[in-house]
Design an enzyme around this catalytic site. Structure first.
Site, PDB file in Angstrom:
ATOM      1  N   ARG A 130       0.861  -8.753  13.595  1.00 34.13           N
ATOM      2  CA  ARG A 130       0.228  -7.697  12.785  1.00 34.13           C
ATOM      3  C   ARG A 130      -0.707  -8.306  11.744  1.00 34.13           C
ATOM      4  NH1 ARG A 130       5.178  -4.748  10.459  1.00 34.13           N
ATOM      5  NH2 ARG A 130       3.707  -3.411   9.365  1.00 34.13           N
TER       6      ARG A 130
ATOM      7  N   LYS B  47       0.835  -1.219   0.000  1.00 36.99           N
ATOM      8  CA  LYS B  47       0.000   0.000   0.000  1.00 36.99           C
ATOM      9  C   LYS B  47       0.867   1.267   0.000  1.00 36.99           C
ATOM     10  CE  LYS B  47      -2.183  -0.843   3.886  1.00 36.99           C
ATOM     11  NZ  LYS B  47      -1.448  -2.053   4.308  1.00 36.99           N
TER      12      LYS B  47
ATOM     13  N   ARG C 272      12.376  -1.593  10.573  1.00 36.73           N
ATOM     14  CA  ARG C 272      11.378  -1.201  11.574  1.00 36.73           C
ATOM     15  C   ARG C 272      11.284  -2.272  12.649  1.00 36.73           C
ATOM     16  NH1 ARG C 272       6.036   0.457   8.210  1.00 36.73           N
ATOM     17  NH2 ARG C 272       5.124  -0.649   9.968  1.00 36.73           N
TER      18      ARG C 272
ATOM     19  N   ARG D  67      -8.790   1.212   9.817  1.00 35.95           N
ATOM     20  CA  ARG D  67      -8.391  -0.169  10.054  1.00 35.95           C
ATOM     21  C   ARG D  67      -9.412  -0.925  10.896  1.00 35.95           C
ATOM     22  NH1 ARG D  67      -2.422   0.625   9.449  1.00 35.95           N
ATOM     23  NH2 ARG D  67      -1.311  -1.297   9.845  1.00 35.95           N
TER      24      ARG D  67
HETATM   25  P1  AMP Z   1       1.665   0.625   9.327  1.00 29.26           P
HETATM   26  O1  AMP Z   1       2.843   1.482   9.042  1.00 29.26           O
HETATM   27  O2  AMP Z   1       0.441   1.075   8.588  1.00 29.26           O
HETATM   28  O3  AMP Z   1       1.961  -0.839   9.127  1.00 29.26           O
HETATM   29  O4  AMP Z   1       1.326   0.823  10.871  1.00 29.26           O
HETATM   30  C1  AMP Z   1       2.259   0.493  11.881  1.00 29.26           C
HETATM   31  C2  AMP Z   1       1.551   0.386  13.211  1.00 29.26           C
HETATM   32  O5  AMP Z   1       0.958   1.643  13.561  1.00 29.26           O
HETATM   33  C3  AMP Z   1       0.396  -0.618  13.274  1.00 29.26           C
HETATM   34  O6  AMP Z   1       0.839  -1.941  13.502  1.00 29.26           O
HETATM   35  C4  AMP Z   1      -0.399  -0.049  14.456  1.00 29.26           C
HETATM   36  O7  AMP Z   1       0.222  -0.350  15.687  1.00 29.26           O
HETATM   37  C5  AMP Z   1      -0.274   1.438  14.220  1.00 29.26           C
HETATM   38  N1  AMP Z   1      -1.360   1.936  13.342  1.00 29.26           N
HETATM   39  C6  AMP Z   1      -1.225   2.446  12.088  1.00 29.26           C
HETATM   40  N2  AMP Z   1      -2.412   2.800  11.588  1.00 29.26           N
HETATM   41  C7  AMP Z   1      -3.342   2.501  12.529  1.00 29.26           C
HETATM   42  C8  AMP Z   1      -4.751   2.605  12.604  1.00 29.26           C
HETATM   43  N3  AMP Z   1      -5.463   3.099  11.572  1.00 29.26           N
HETATM   44  N4  AMP Z   1      -5.358   2.203  13.731  1.00 29.26           N
HETATM   45  C9  AMP Z   1      -4.659   1.721  14.775  1.00 29.26           C
HETATM   46  N5  AMP Z   1      -3.337   1.574  14.770  1.00 29.26           N
HETATM   47  C10 AMP Z   1      -2.658   1.949  13.657  1.00 29.26           C
END
Ligand code: AMP
Length: 216
Positions: free
Chosen positions: A173, A15, A162, A90
């Site tokens: 995740r 994405k 990360r 999400r």
């Molecule tokens: P991402 O970079 O989108 O994979 O997000 C990394 C982490 O940020 C996720 O595993 C969650 O812990 C947190 N996170 C990101 N977006 C959301 C969301 N919309 N709702 C809740 N937690 C989020």
């Protein structure tokens, strides 16, 4: 009327990479909830501290915190023409909150490209992913290695892995995605907004599918 594109899909589906392509094509801001949390974490803000406890475990940050953060981001003037949303919503509560917020701006979600790939592919992509410190450019040790190990081709900054791309957290995740985010697929399908995109293809092919969906 503003245009809002919501990129939906599991972690590792691509994405973020596709969002960057869309930003260049459409000139809309890229709103990545994960990037905003990471930025806060880097700057040591209160929000960053709250988010960190969830992120390191691979859990979702609570809805009220996440929704308030996105609401603030939408208030910035660069969002007037719309936005490309990546990683938000999400959960069903976040999707409802998004509709309400966009109504205030005189818009609604226009299209939801749903990018998917098999779980083994997601795991391999995430655990081999290296991210650039300065601008979040993404590389992969096997599929898209940088020219010089550990250095971003685009801006010369350092690459890092990360914390949540380590294998134990990746598994969690993906589980969290199936439990909490999958219901959104049905939600947007019912609203006739969902376009399925096969993310298990080279980046350019995924982009071509995405552009095809957007032109419809
Ligand atoms: P991402 O970079 O989108 O994979 O997000 C990394 C982490 O940020 C996720 O595993 C969650 O812990 C947190 N996170 C990101 N977006 C959301 C969301 N919309 N709702 C809740 N937690 C989020």
């Amino acid at each position: 009327m503003p245009t809002y594109i919501v990129l939906l899909g599991p972690p590792g589906a691509g994405k973020g990479t596709q969002a960057k392509m869309l930003v260049e094509k459409f000139g809309l801001p890229h709103i990545s909830s994960g990037d905003i949390f990471r930025e806060n974490l880097k700057n040591g803000t209160e929000l960053g501290k709250v988010a960190q406890t969830y992120m390191t475990k691979g859990e979702l940050v609570p809805d009220d915190v996440t929704i308030a953060m996105i609401h603030q981001r939408f208030a910035r003037p660069d969002c007037t023409p719309g936005a490309i949303l990546d990683g938000f919503p999400r959960t069903p509560a976040q999707a409802d909150a998004l509709e309400m917020m966009l109504r205030d701006f005189g818009g609604h979600v226009n299209i939801v490209p749903f990018v998917t790939a098999p779980v083994d592919v997601l795991i391999e992509r995430l655990t081999g992913r290296w991210t650039c410190k300065a601008n979040g450019h993404i590389f992969h040790e096997k599929f898209n290695p940088p020219q010089k190990a550990g250095i971003c081709d685009q801006d010369g900054s350092e690459l890092y892995q990360r914390d949540d791309d380590k294998s134990e957290t990746v598994t969690r995740r993906i589980e969290v995605y199936f439990q909490q985010t999958m219901p959104l697929v049905e939600y947007y399908k019912e609203h006739n907004l969902l376009f399925e995109i096969d993310g298990d293809k080279p980046i350019e092919e995924v982009s071509a599918q995405l552009m095809g969906a957007l032109q419809k």
